[in-house]
Scaffold this active site. Structure first.
Site, PDB file in Angstrom:
ATOM      1  N   TRP A   1      48.036  55.602  63.718  1.00  0.00           N
ATOM      2  CA  TRP A   1      48.471  56.866  63.123  1.00  0.00           C
ATOM      3  C   TRP A   1      49.968  56.891  62.887  1.00  0.00           C
ATOM      4  O   TRP A   1      50.432  57.430  61.873  1.00  0.00           O
ATOM      5  CB  TRP A   1      48.003  58.045  63.960  1.00  0.00           C
ATOM      6  CG  TRP A   1      46.521  58.191  63.870  1.00  0.00           C
ATOM      7  CD1 TRP A   1      45.592  57.911  64.833  1.00  0.00           C
ATOM      8  CD2 TRP A   1      45.764  58.590  62.710  1.00  0.00           C
ATOM      9  NE1 TRP A   1      44.322  58.113  64.352  1.00  0.00           N
ATOM     10  CE2 TRP A   1      44.391  58.530  63.057  1.00  0.00           C
ATOM     11  CE3 TRP A   1      46.126  58.981  61.431  1.00  0.00           C
ATOM     12  CZ2 TRP A   1      43.382  58.857  62.160  1.00  0.00           C
ATOM     13  CZ3 TRP A   1      45.113  59.320  60.523  1.00  0.00           C
ATOM     14  CH2 TRP A   1      43.760  59.255  60.897  1.00  0.00           C
TER      15      TRP A   1
ATOM     16  N   ASP B   1      53.487  64.312  66.084  1.00  0.00           N
ATOM     17  CA  ASP B   1      52.102  64.475  65.651  1.00  0.00           C
ATOM     18  C   ASP B   1      51.266  64.582  66.916  1.00  0.00           C
ATOM     19  O   ASP B   1      51.058  63.600  67.618  1.00  0.00           O
ATOM     20  CB  ASP B   1      51.679  63.273  64.811  1.00  0.00           C
ATOM     21  CG  ASP B   1      50.203  63.310  64.415  1.00  0.00           C
ATOM     22  OD1 ASP B   1      49.506  64.282  64.767  1.00  0.00           O
ATOM     23  OD2 ASP B   1      49.747  62.346  63.764  1.00  0.00           O
TER      24      ASP B   1
ATOM     25  N   LYS C   1      40.199  68.103  66.845  1.00  0.00           N
ATOM     26  CA  LYS C   1      39.954  67.346  68.073  1.00  0.00           C
ATOM     27  C   LYS C   1      39.971  68.254  69.302  1.00  0.00           C
ATOM     28  O   LYS C   1      39.117  68.161  70.160  1.00  0.00           O
ATOM     29  CB  LYS C   1      40.981  66.216  68.210  1.00  0.00           C
ATOM     30  CG  LYS C   1      40.941  65.228  67.041  1.00  0.00           C
ATOM     31  CD  LYS C   1      42.067  64.218  67.117  1.00  0.00           C
ATOM     32  CE  LYS C   1      42.161  63.371  65.860  1.00  0.00           C
ATOM     33  NZ  LYS C   1      41.017  62.473  65.681  1.00  0.00           N
TER      34      LYS C   1
END
Length: 362
Positions: free
Chosen positions: A103, A173, A197
């Protein structure tokens, strides 16, 4: 109702049964309005109350300072990868990134399309099985910001402490560990996260940003990609993902009822300890991928001695009601995602299944 699956999906992920049941009860008729929240105008009083309540709960649960804005946006964290450099990376500056895996890599690639970037630290030499030491992070003097990925879902690594960046805004993030533990928001210039999530379904992205960073965007950026567009309109410039915001609001109420972020953190640690202990006490039958000091409390990545046994493990686990235990295609192996809403009972069941699998195949 049939038995609920042991849901270890990496995202979209498990939601609390009580939240789903409340949404089910209100789906057709929201609080006597004669229609669903999905059918209402986002300019109407009923939806705006839900919208503002979600923002208020985020502020309360994270003790967000008054000089920070909370935005509820669309496009997922992946759109933020581009919006951040578009809005914050000026000529003569660099966007600095800590490279920790899949990511972080995506975020860097987007920033490179927009301006100059720098890798302030990386764990690539160790196949991203650890978070770089804080002391190894070198921030260029002309950095517009330092970007970190707080939890790498694919590799299963997580920051235990964050770098101190002084005058350089720290951007994180937190898509896969937001609201899983207390955070001092004042240490960050910006925090962003897709909700799918830990805080709801896919569709809404949470941005918590220091006001001075987002109150005035460059005029050359398209309207929907400007932070100041959303700041000035309370994230209601265009039609928001109203049902996703509604469910995120229910999730925030669930976190509040559980005792807040600190209580959720302890609950998460209790859950993941069951699985990590099974790995560590297996005598090498199971091998954790992440370095012990960087282990994620959200995504447990591990291997078995052979790929054939891993395939057998996944097949048998599915027959026993487990979902989502196959590792990401880019790294292979196995992964159990133990986000906020994954019940302790599911983790106990997985630990027992793992022990039984080892007895039969060790």
């Amino acid at each position: 109702m049939t038995k609920r699956a042991y849901n270890f999906n990496a995202g979209p992920a498990a939601l609390p049964l009580e939240v789903l049941q409340q949404a089910q009860e209100q789906l057709v008729d929201y609080e006597g309005a004669g229609m669903s929240i999905m059918e209402m105008s986002h300019r109407g009083e009923i939806y705006e109350k839900v919208h503002n309540e979600a923002i208020s709960l985020l502020r309360e649960l994270y003790e967000i300072p008054a000089n920070y804005k909370v935005l509820l946006l669309q496009g997922g964290a992946s759109t933020q990868f581009a919006m951040i450099p578009m809005n914050l990376l000026k000529s003569g500056q660099v966007g600095s990134y800590v490279m920790t895996g899949s990511w972080a890599d995506k975020a860097i690639k987007e920033a490179k399309l927009i301006g100059e970037t720098a890798v302030a630290a990386t764990s690539e030499a160790d196949k991203f099985n650890r978070i770089p030491n804080i002391s190894d992070i070198q921030i260029p003097a002309n950095s517009a910001y330092l970007h970190v990925t707080s939890n790498e879902t694919i590799e299963g690594t997580q920051y235990k402490q964050f770098p101190v960046t002084n005058e350089v805004p720290l951007i994180a993030d937190m898509s896969s560990d937001i609201m899983s533990k207390p955070i001092d928001v004042s240490k960050f210039g910006m925090i962003y996260a897709g909700a799918q999530k830990n805080l709801g379904p896919s569709g809404v992205t949470i941005v918590i940003a220091r006001e001075d960073l987002v109150s005035e965007s460059p005029k050359s950026i398209p309207t929907m990609l400007r932070y100041d567009t959303h700041v000035k309109n309370n994230s209601l410039y265009n039609t928001p993902p109203s049902f996703s915001v509604y469910l995120a609001n229910l999730m925030l109420k669930w976190v509040q009822a559980k005792g807040g972020a600190a209580a959720i953190e302890q609950y998460n640690r209790d859950k993941t300890k069951l699985i990590y202990d099974t790995i560590d006490q297996s005598g090498g039958f199971y091998r954790g991928f992440a370095d012990t000091d960087s282990r994620s409390v959200m995504n447990i990545t591990f291997r078995i001695q052979t790929e054939e046994l891993e395939k057998q493990f996944v097949k048998e686990s599915e027959q026993h009601g487990f979902v989502g235990l196959k590792g990401h295609r880019s790294v292979g192996g196995l992964r159990a995602s133990t986000y906020n809403a994954v019940p302790l009972e599911s983790c106990k069941a997985l630990a027992e299944f793992m022990s039984d699998f080892q007895k039969r195949n060790g």
